[in-house]
Design a protein around this motif. Structure first.
Motif, PDB file in Angstrom:
ATOM      1  N   ALA A   5      45.926 -11.898 -29.398  1.00  0.00           N
ATOM      2  CA  ALA A   5      46.193 -12.558 -30.674  1.00  0.00           C
ATOM      3  C   ALA A   5      45.651 -13.989 -30.658  1.00  0.00           C
ATOM      4  CB  ALA A   5      47.684 -12.551 -30.986  1.00  0.00           C
ATOM      5  N   ALA A   6      45.853 -14.695 -29.553  1.00  0.00           N
ATOM      6  CA  ALA A   6      45.356 -16.069 -29.442  1.00  0.00           C
ATOM      7  C   ALA A   6      43.825 -16.092 -29.474  1.00  0.00           C
ATOM      8  CB  ALA A   6      45.868 -16.715 -28.158  1.00  0.00           C
ATOM      9  N   ALA A   7      43.199 -15.136 -28.796  1.00  0.00           N
ATOM     10  CA  ALA A   7      41.736 -15.066 -28.805  1.00  0.00           C
ATOM     11  C   ALA A   7      41.224 -14.739 -30.206  1.00  0.00           C
ATOM     12  CB  ALA A   7      41.250 -14.030 -27.796  1.00  0.00           C
ATOM     13  N   ALA A   8      41.890 -13.818 -30.892  1.00  0.00           N
ATOM     14  CA  ALA A   8      41.490 -13.465 -32.260  1.00  0.00           C
ATOM     15  C   ALA A   8      41.643 -14.665 -33.183  1.00  0.00           C
ATOM     16  CB  ALA A   8      42.321 -12.289 -32.764  1.00  0.00           C
ATOM     17  N   LEU A  35      42.106 -28.214 -54.090  1.00  0.00           N
ATOM     18  CA  LEU A  35      41.228 -27.621 -55.090  1.00  0.00           C
ATOM     19  C   LEU A  35      41.512 -26.143 -55.256  1.00  0.00           C
ATOM     20  CD1 LEU A  35      37.846 -29.223 -53.982  1.00  0.00           C
ATOM     21  CD2 LEU A  35      39.440 -30.054 -55.719  1.00  0.00           C
ATOM     22  N   ALA A  36      41.735 -25.471 -54.126  1.00  0.00           N
ATOM     23  CA  ALA A  36      41.981 -24.031 -54.157  1.00  0.00           C
ATOM     24  C   ALA A  36      42.708 -23.635 -52.882  1.00  0.00           C
ATOM     25  CB  ALA A  36      40.667 -23.268 -54.271  1.00  0.00           C
ATOM     26  N   MET A  37      43.453 -22.521 -52.972  1.00  0.00           N
ATOM     27  CA  MET A  37      44.246 -22.086 -51.823  1.00  0.00           C
ATOM     28  C   MET A  37      44.397 -20.569 -51.845  1.00  0.00           C
ATOM     29  SD  MET A  37      48.088 -23.263 -50.903  1.00  0.00           S
ATOM     30  CE  MET A  37      48.903 -22.735 -49.429  1.00  0.00           C
ATOM     31  N   LEU A  38      44.366 -19.988 -50.652  1.00  0.00           N
ATOM     32  CA  LEU A  38      44.653 -18.570 -50.467  1.00  0.00           C
ATOM     33  C   LEU A  38      45.796 -18.484 -49.468  1.00  0.00           C
ATOM     34  CD1 LEU A  38      43.947 -15.497 -50.663  1.00  0.00           C
ATOM     35  CD2 LEU A  38      42.433 -15.875 -48.711  1.00  0.00           C
ATOM     36  N   GLU A  39      46.810 -17.714 -49.798  1.00  0.00           N
ATOM     37  CA  GLU A  39      47.937 -17.540 -48.891  1.00  0.00           C
ATOM     38  C   GLU A  39      47.950 -16.121 -48.342  1.00  0.00           C
ATOM     39  OE1 GLU A  39      51.210 -18.808 -51.425  1.00  0.00           O
ATOM     40  OE2 GLU A  39      51.337 -20.630 -50.219  1.00  0.00           O
ATOM     41  N   ASN A  40      48.390 -16.017 -47.088  1.00  0.00           N
ATOM     42  CA  ASN A  40      48.622 -14.736 -46.428  1.00  0.00           C
ATOM     43  C   ASN A  40      47.401 -13.838 -46.347  1.00  0.00           C
ATOM     44  OD1 ASN A  40      51.347 -15.299 -45.867  1.00  0.00           O
ATOM     45  ND2 ASN A  40      51.851 -14.838 -47.992  1.00  0.00           N
ATOM     46  N   SER A  41      46.309 -14.396 -45.834  1.00  0.00           N
ATOM     47  CA  SER A  41      45.163 -13.545 -45.534  1.00  0.00           C
ATOM     48  C   SER A  41      45.430 -12.855 -44.202  1.00  0.00           C
ATOM     49  CB  SER A  41      43.875 -14.371 -45.475  1.00  0.00           C
ATOM     50  OG  SER A  41      43.849 -15.193 -44.325  1.00  0.00           O
ATOM     51  N   GLU A  42      44.503 -12.048 -43.765  1.00  0.00           N
ATOM     52  CA  GLU A  42      44.713 -11.301 -42.529  1.00  0.00           C
ATOM     53  C   GLU A  42      44.873 -12.228 -41.324  1.00  0.00           C
ATOM     54  OE1 GLU A  42      42.359  -8.052 -39.849  1.00  0.00           O
ATOM     55  OE2 GLU A  42      42.240  -7.885 -42.023  1.00  0.00           O
ATOM     56  N   GLN A  43      44.040 -13.239 -41.200  1.00  0.00           N
ATOM     57  CA  GLN A  43      44.079 -14.129 -40.032  1.00  0.00           C
ATOM     58  C   GLN A  43      44.829 -15.434 -40.278  1.00  0.00           C
ATOM     59  OE1 GLN A  43      43.153 -13.710 -36.885  1.00  0.00           O
ATOM     60  NE2 GLN A  43      42.462 -11.632 -37.282  1.00  0.00           N
ATOM     61  N   PHE A  44      44.947 -15.869 -41.528  1.00  0.00           N
ATOM     62  CA  PHE A  44      45.537 -17.176 -41.813  1.00  0.00           C
ATOM     63  C   PHE A  44      46.704 -17.047 -42.780  1.00  0.00           C
ATOM     64  CE2 PHE A  44      41.040 -18.000 -40.831  1.00  0.00           C
ATOM     65  CZ  PHE A  44      41.211 -18.835 -39.728  1.00  0.00           C
ATOM     66  N   SER A  45      47.757 -17.837 -42.527  1.00  0.00           N
ATOM     67  CA  SER A  45      48.860 -17.864 -43.487  1.00  0.00           C
ATOM     68  C   SER A  45      48.439 -18.639 -44.734  1.00  0.00           C
ATOM     69  CB  SER A  45      50.122 -18.458 -42.865  1.00  0.00           C
ATOM     70  OG  SER A  45      49.927 -19.809 -42.510  1.00  0.00           O
ATOM     71  N   SER A  46      47.514 -19.594 -44.570  1.00  0.00           N
ATOM     72  CA  SER A  46      46.937 -20.260 -45.734  1.00  0.00           C
ATOM     73  C   SER A  46      45.576 -20.843 -45.393  1.00  0.00           C
ATOM     74  CB  SER A  46      47.862 -21.360 -46.274  1.00  0.00           C
ATOM     75  OG  SER A  46      47.915 -22.450 -45.393  1.00  0.00           O
ATOM     76  N   ILE A  47      44.727 -20.851 -46.402  1.00  0.00           N
ATOM     77  CA  ILE A  47      43.420 -21.501 -46.353  1.00  0.00           C
ATOM     78  C   ILE A  47      43.370 -22.401 -47.575  1.00  0.00           C
ATOM     79  CG2 ILE A  47      40.914 -21.205 -46.417  1.00  0.00           C
ATOM     80  CD1 ILE A  47      41.371 -18.277 -45.467  1.00  0.00           C
ATOM     81  N   GLU A  48      43.230 -23.700 -47.352  1.00  0.00           N
ATOM     82  CA  GLU A  48      43.159 -24.648 -48.466  1.00  0.00           C
ATOM     83  C   GLU A  48      41.833 -25.390 -48.419  1.00  0.00           C
ATOM     84  OE1 GLU A  48      46.947 -26.970 -49.676  1.00  0.00           O
ATOM     85  OE2 GLU A  48      47.012 -26.744 -47.494  1.00  0.00           O
ATOM     86  N   SER A  54      50.543 -17.695 -36.505  1.00  0.00           N
ATOM     87  CA  SER A  54      51.300 -18.086 -35.314  1.00  0.00           C
ATOM     88  C   SER A  54      51.743 -19.548 -35.355  1.00  0.00           C
ATOM     89  CB  SER A  54      50.473 -17.833 -34.052  1.00  0.00           C
ATOM     90  OG  SER A  54      49.368 -18.717 -34.020  1.00  0.00           O
ATOM     91  N   GLY A  55      51.395 -20.265 -36.431  1.00  0.00           N
ATOM     92  CA  GLY A  55      51.830 -21.652 -36.571  1.00  0.00           C
ATOM     93  C   GLY A  55      50.766 -22.682 -36.268  1.00  0.00           C
ATOM     94  N   GLY A  56      49.571 -22.260 -35.872  1.00  0.00           N
ATOM     95  CA  GLY A  56      48.491 -23.210 -35.609  1.00  0.00           C
ATOM     96  C   GLY A  56      47.999 -23.843 -36.897  1.00  0.00           C
TER      97      GLY A  56
END
Length: 138
Positions: A7-10, A73-86, A46-48
């Motif tokens: 998981a950490a490597a991914a 400007l824009a945000m995506l929540e709960n993608s496969e790898q990230f809880s958020s992308i802003e 994982s909180g990173g």
């Protein structure tokens, strides 16, 4: 233990791919809006917390604080790898941008989020993955 290491490597692979994607898009944003700072904030499940920025984006003293002058400007929540992308812009530079330029930047921000999400999704999900990014400027 192996699952944790995998998981950490991914997670690190996903951040690396996001960084590569951001750099390509960043060149386009810099070319079209040379006086504006842009940043990407990635939060993992994982909180990173990872911050990526161009040289015009003011950086925080600690990354947990986020960008000090960042305007979302824009945000995506709960993608496969990230809880958020802003995707954020330096709010000081952003104040003087025309509505047309703001619309163009929003489109670029949504495309950037989509590229990061697609690139960091697992190969078996890429063909069926739907992107649900929304603009939050205004």
């Amino acid at each position: 233990m192996t699952d944790t290491m995998n998981a950490a490597a991914a997670e690190q692979d996903a951040v690396g791919l996001a960084r590569e994607s951001f750099l390509g898009e960043l060149k386009s944003l810099n070319r079209n809006h040379p006086n504006t700072g842009f940043g990407v904030s990635l939060r993992t499940h994982s909180g990173g917390h990872y911050l990526l920025a161009n040289s015009r984006m003011p950086l925080p003293k600690t990354k947990s604080q986020g960008f000090p002058t960042g305007r979302r400007l824009a945000m995506l929540e709960n993608s496969e790898q990230f809880s958020s992308i802003e995707v954020l812009a330096d709010s000081h530079a952003y104040e003087d941008i025309s509505p047309d330029a703001e619309a163009e930047i929003l489109g670029n921000a949504l495309n950037l989020i989509a590229r990061i999400d697609i690139l960091t999704s697992s190969p078996d999900c890429q063909g069926h993955h739907q992107i649900a990014a929304t603009g939050t400027g205004g």
